[in-house]
Design a protein around this motif. Structure first.
Motif, mmCIF file in Angstrom:
data_model
loop_
_atom_site.group_PDB
_atom_site.id
_atom_site.type_symbol
_atom_site.label_atom_id
_atom_site.label_comp_id
_atom_site.label_asym_id
_atom_site.label_seq_id
_atom_site.Cartn_x
_atom_site.Cartn_y
_atom_site.Cartn_z
ATOM 1 N N TYR A 47 65.559 19.605 21.093
ATOM 2 C CA TYR A 47 65.839 21.013 20.795
ATOM 3 C C TYR A 47 67.193 21.451 21.352
ATOM 4 O O TYR A 47 67.722 22.470 20.957
ATOM 5 N N GLN A 69 63.359 20.360 33.816
ATOM 6 C CA GLN A 69 62.749 21.267 32.835
ATOM 7 C C GLN A 69 61.513 21.962 33.422
ATOM 8 O O GLN A 69 61.598 22.551 34.465
ATOM 9 N N SER A 70 60.370 21.852 32.754
ATOM 10 C CA SER A 70 59.225 22.668 33.175
ATOM 11 C C SER A 70 58.591 22.250 34.493
ATOM 12 O O SER A 70 57.731 22.964 35.008
ATOM 13 N N LYS A 96 58.647 24.829 37.118
ATOM 14 C CA LYS A 96 57.659 25.920 37.155
ATOM 15 C C LYS A 96 56.717 25.778 38.362
ATOM 16 O O LYS A 96 56.229 26.769 38.900
ATOM 17 N N PHE A 148 53.436 25.999 24.599
ATOM 18 C CA PHE A 148 54.025 26.564 25.824
ATOM 19 C C PHE A 148 54.921 27.768 25.574
ATOM 20 O O PHE A 148 55.136 28.573 26.464
ATOM 21 N N ASN A 150 55.780 29.198 29.242
ATOM 22 C CA ASN A 150 57.083 29.826 29.476
ATOM 23 C C ASN A 150 56.975 31.287 29.887
ATOM 24 O O ASN A 150 57.672 31.737 30.799
ATOM 25 N N GLU A 178 70.496 25.613 26.838
ATOM 26 C CA GLU A 178 69.229 26.355 26.835
ATOM 27 C C GLU A 178 69.497 27.807 26.430
ATOM 28 O O GLU A 178 68.744 28.397 25.652
ATOM 29 N N ASN A 210 62.655 32.263 24.275
ATOM 30 C CA ASN A 210 62.402 32.697 25.652
ATOM 31 C C ASN A 210 62.837 34.150 25.859
ATOM 32 O O ASN A 210 62.174 34.909 26.568
ATOM 33 N N TYR A 213 65.919 31.419 34.818
ATOM 34 C CA TYR A 213 64.921 30.460 34.324
ATOM 35 C C TYR A 213 65.626 29.225 33.736
ATOM 36 O O TYR A 213 65.233 28.078 34.011
ATOM 37 N N CYS A 267 65.442 25.250 34.994
ATOM 38 C CA CYS A 267 65.087 24.119 34.110
ATOM 39 C C CYS A 267 66.170 23.041 34.116
ATOM 40 O O CYS A 267 65.886 21.868 33.882
ATOM 41 N N TYR A 302 50.936 21.107 29.413
ATOM 42 C CA TYR A 302 50.980 21.785 28.113
ATOM 43 C C TYR A 302 49.575 21.951 27.552
ATOM 44 O O TYR A 302 48.615 22.102 28.282
ATOM 45 N N GLY A 304 57.409 18.001 32.113
ATOM 46 C CA GLY A 304 58.541 18.727 31.555
ATOM 47 C C GLY A 304 59.060 17.981 30.339
ATOM 48 O O GLY A 304 58.829 16.770 30.215
HETATM 49 N N1 GLU Z 1 63.737 24.821 29.000
HETATM 50 C C1 GLU Z 1 62.586 24.608 28.209
HETATM 51 C C2 GLU Z 1 62.185 25.855 27.474
HETATM 52 O O1 GLU Z 1 61.986 26.866 28.071
HETATM 53 C C3 GLU Z 1 61.470 24.111 29.086
HETATM 54 C C4 GLU Z 1 60.659 23.275 28.254
HETATM 55 C C5 GLU Z 1 59.662 22.480 29.020
HETATM 56 O O2 GLU Z 1 59.977 21.566 29.786
HETATM 57 O O3 GLU Z 1 58.496 22.780 28.784
HETATM 58 O O4 GLU Z 1 62.057 25.850 26.286
#
Ligand code: GLU
Length: 306
Positions: free
Chosen positions: A26, A62-63, A66, A97, A116, A160, A167, A191, A195, A242, A259
């Motif tokens: 992405y 990445q995630s 969190k 997510f 997210n 991102e 987001n 955020y 990530c 997820y 992530g």
């Molecule tokens: N930066 C990603 C997003 O917010 C995180 C995705 C992830 O690792 O779940 O789309």
């Protein structure tokens, strides 16, 4: 336990799964990562670290970030009247997510801190508490991992932001329900920086040690009460991988957070923290070889929370 021998065997088992799945595409900065990579590290609660494969190669957390934003917010609020749990739930979402639909039905309160929307609320709170939700996390991760070189990846953070409409939509939507304290652009920017942090399996396994030490930091000081560490582990088990957390718990039986960079951290409370990395993701966003490796690790050792 001969960790090194176990990791060698786990890596051999996971090898056929490496290259399976799809590398996250992405954003270009993630798409460029080679699907061939595989690494795994274990940090035991005494500070000993073991690893095989690409365990010292940094990748985009990445995630996985969190987990750390939640821990930092809980560490500063200690379940008080400003508890984060008034603003975010702790039930599996059953939706992707980055889904918007549930938020409308549930009045801008995200289901859990690992989707997210939930992470944006947690980041917002961390921003209020620290004045800088991304740098405070980076400093914490440097201290806990003992790696002063940890850094943000500017290209990932920029990318991102460029592809951040979804987001931003989540954040604006929650703001419309009064569930953000800071301006939307600042919350999503922090955020994205979170990530974008680059860490290796070694760094993440060591930095996540407080989750295995019932809340104690690497230097022995207390970050979280034992019950708070337990709660983070519980939410990782139920919501950390997820929309596949049920399947993951069934296979691996450990609290874990994944992530889209291909990393997964997993915790064996009282024993050790693991991190595995391989960029090929399954349809839900979890590393295919990473999940196979953790599955084999708990099978070989008989260690799980059950
Ligand atoms: N930066 C990603 C997003 O917010 C995180 C995705 C992830 O690792 O779940 O789309």
């Amino acid at each position: 336990m001969d960790y090194q021998a176990v990791l060698e065997e786990v890596a051999a088992h996971a090898r056929p799964y490496v290259r399976q799945g799809r590398v996250a595409d992405y954003i270009p900065a993630l798409e460029r990562v080679s699907a061939d990579r595989f690494g795994i590290a274990v940090a035991d609660i005494n500070g000993d670290v073991y690893g095989v494969g690409d365990w010292e190669t940094p990748f985009s957390v990445q995630s996985i970030s969190k987990t750390f934003s939640l821990a930092l917010v809980m560490a500063q609020s200690h379940g008080g009247h400003d508890s984060i749990w008034r603003r975010v739930g702790r039930e599996p979402s059953g939706t992707p997510f980055n889904s918007l639909v549930q938020l409308e039905a549930e009045n801008g309160i995200p289901r859990n801190p690992f989707i997210n929307a939930g992470a944006l609320v947690v980041t917002d709170r961390l921003q209020t508490l620290t004045g800088d939700a991304s740098t405070s996390m980076l400093h914490f991760l440097r201290e806990e991992s003992g790696n002063e070189d940890l850094a943000f990846d500017q290209a990932v953070a920029d990318s991102e932001a460029e592809h951040g409409d979804r987001n931003a939509a989540l954040a604006h939507f929650m703001a419309s329900f009064g569930n953000l304290e800071n301006p939307v652009p600042s919350v999503i920017e922090h955020y994205f920086w979170q990530c974008s942090i680059e860490m290796s399996c070694r760094d993440l396994a060591v930095a996540g040690g407080f989750l295995a030490r019932h809340g104690l930091r690497a230097d022995g000081s207390r970050l979280l009460e034992a019950r708070e560490a337990k709660r983070i582990n519980a939410v990782m088990l139920t919501c950390g991988t997820y929309d596949a957390a049920g399947e993951f718990a069934y296979r691996v039986g450990l609290p874990a957070k994944s992530g889209v960079g291909g990393g997964i951290i997993a915790v064996i409370p009282g024993r050790c923290t693991l991190c595995v990395w391989s960029p090929g993701l399954d349809a839900r966003g979890n590393s295919v070889a990473g999940a196979a490796a953790l599955d084999h690790f708990t099978t070989l050792t008989g260690w799980s929370v059950f």
